[in-house]
Design a protein around this motif. Structure first.
Motif, PDB file in Angstrom:
ATOM      1  N   PRO A 103       0.865  -1.180   0.043  1.00  0.00           N
ATOM      2  CA  PRO A 103      -0.124  -0.006  -0.132  1.00  0.00           C
ATOM      3  C   PRO A 103       0.973   1.106  -0.020  1.00  0.00           C
ATOM      4  N   SER A 104       0.186   2.512   0.007  1.00  0.00           N
ATOM      5  CA  SER A 104       0.951   3.752   0.261  1.00  0.00           C
ATOM      6  C   SER A 104       1.850   3.529   1.489  1.00  0.00           C
ATOM      7  N   LEU A 105       3.102   3.783   1.620  1.00  0.00           N
ATOM      8  CA  LEU A 105       3.889   3.694   2.758  1.00  0.00           C
ATOM      9  C   LEU A 105       4.624   5.008   3.018  1.00  0.00           C
ATOM     10  N   PRO A 106       4.305   5.370   4.422  1.00  0.00           N
ATOM     11  CA  PRO A 106       5.408   6.643   4.883  1.00  0.00           C
ATOM     12  C   PRO A 106       6.691   6.363   4.720  1.00  0.00           C
ATOM     13  N   ILE A 107       7.477   7.387   4.721  1.00  0.00           N
ATOM     14  CA  ILE A 107       8.756   7.304   4.699  1.00  0.00           C
ATOM     15  C   ILE A 107       9.452   6.512   5.893  1.00  0.00           C
ATOM     16  N   GLY A 108      10.578   5.683   5.653  1.00  0.00           N
ATOM     17  CA  GLY A 108      11.182   4.746   6.418  1.00  0.00           C
ATOM     18  C   GLY A 108      11.876   3.541   5.896  1.00  0.00           C
ATOM     19  N   ILE A 109      12.302   2.647   6.946  1.00  0.00           N
ATOM     20  CA  ILE A 109      12.924   1.528   6.327  1.00  0.00           C
ATOM     21  C   ILE A 109      12.162   0.315   7.017  1.00  0.00           C
ATOM     22  N   TYR A 110      11.644  -0.681   5.693  1.00  0.00           N
ATOM     23  CA  TYR A 110      10.958  -1.562   6.018  1.00  0.00           C
ATOM     24  C   TYR A 110      11.519  -3.030   5.955  1.00  0.00           C
ATOM     25  N   THR A 111      11.139  -3.875   6.839  1.00  0.00           N
ATOM     26  CA  THR A 111      11.460  -5.588   6.858  1.00  0.00           C
ATOM     27  C   THR A 111      10.664  -6.156   6.187  1.00  0.00           C
ATOM     28  N   ILE A 112      10.821  -6.945   5.130  1.00  0.00           N
ATOM     29  CA  ILE A 112      10.116  -7.960   4.300  1.00  0.00           C
ATOM     30  C   ILE A 112      10.062  -9.169   4.888  1.00  0.00           C
ATOM     31  N   LYS A 113       8.846  -9.590   5.459  1.00  0.00           N
ATOM     32  CA  LYS A 113       8.893 -11.021   5.857  1.00  0.00           C
ATOM     33  C   LYS A 113       7.738 -11.846   5.140  1.00  0.00           C
ATOM     34  N   VAL A 114       8.346 -12.793   4.473  1.00  0.00           N
ATOM     35  CA  VAL A 114       7.697 -13.830   3.629  1.00  0.00           C
ATOM     36  C   VAL A 114       7.440 -15.173   4.407  1.00  0.00           C
ATOM     37  N   THR A 115       6.170 -15.403   4.429  1.00  0.00           N
ATOM     38  CA  THR A 115       5.817 -16.776   5.143  1.00  0.00           C
ATOM     39  C   THR A 115       5.176 -17.900   3.796  1.00  0.00           C
ATOM     40  N   VAL A 116       5.641 -19.057   3.613  1.00  0.00           N
ATOM     41  CA  VAL A 116       5.375 -20.101   2.744  1.00  0.00           C
ATOM     42  C   VAL A 116       4.591 -21.312   3.760  1.00  0.00           C
TER      43      VAL A 116
END
Length: 140
Positions: A103-116
């Protein structure tokens, strides 16, 4: 066996048998000889996007399920707020890659977590949202 997966010793990854042509025939190990490893995330592209830009993120890896519905992706910022990243079904390559739409995200650093299924990848790539995106170039 139920997922029609094989182990490809060529690149040490679990693949759906449809993608087994990449493997040399003497490098294929039947799934009946073991189980597929946990999901791995090898690369994301891009790693940076503009504020509120909803930049699609291409995720490359291995053992990424048999179909898009097997996967769940969230982005987590520094204050632990989670944002869903919806998988674009048409981009999915069995067990290997997909594009997710945040979605629209505010300024910052994001960690991506993937679950299978219920298995969480141990890899944690980061995606950054910046104010000035004039110097960012994208190619799709």
């Amino acid at each position: 066996e139920n997922y029609h997966c094989i182990w490809c010793e060529t690149d040490k990854s679990c693949r759906h048998e449809i993608n087994s042509t990449i493997c040399k025939s003497n490098h294929i190990i039947s799934s009946s000889m073991g189980i597929c490893p946990d999901p791995r995330l090898r690369q994301i592209y891009p790693t940076i996007g503009p504020q509120y830009g909803q930049t699609p993120i291409q995720i490359y890896g291995s053992s990424l399920g048999k179909k898009p519905e097997d996967i769940s992706v969230v982005l987590i910022n520094s204050n632990q707020t989670t944002y869903p990243c919806h998988i674009q079904n048409q981009s999915y390559v069995t067990a290997q890659s997909f594009i997710c739409q945040p979605p629209s995200l505010p300024i910052g650093i994001y960690t991506i977590k993937v679950t299978v299924h219920s298995v969480l990848s141990k890899d944690r790539p980061t995606f950054q949202i910046v104010v000035n995106s004039n110097k960012i170039s994208f190619s799709y």
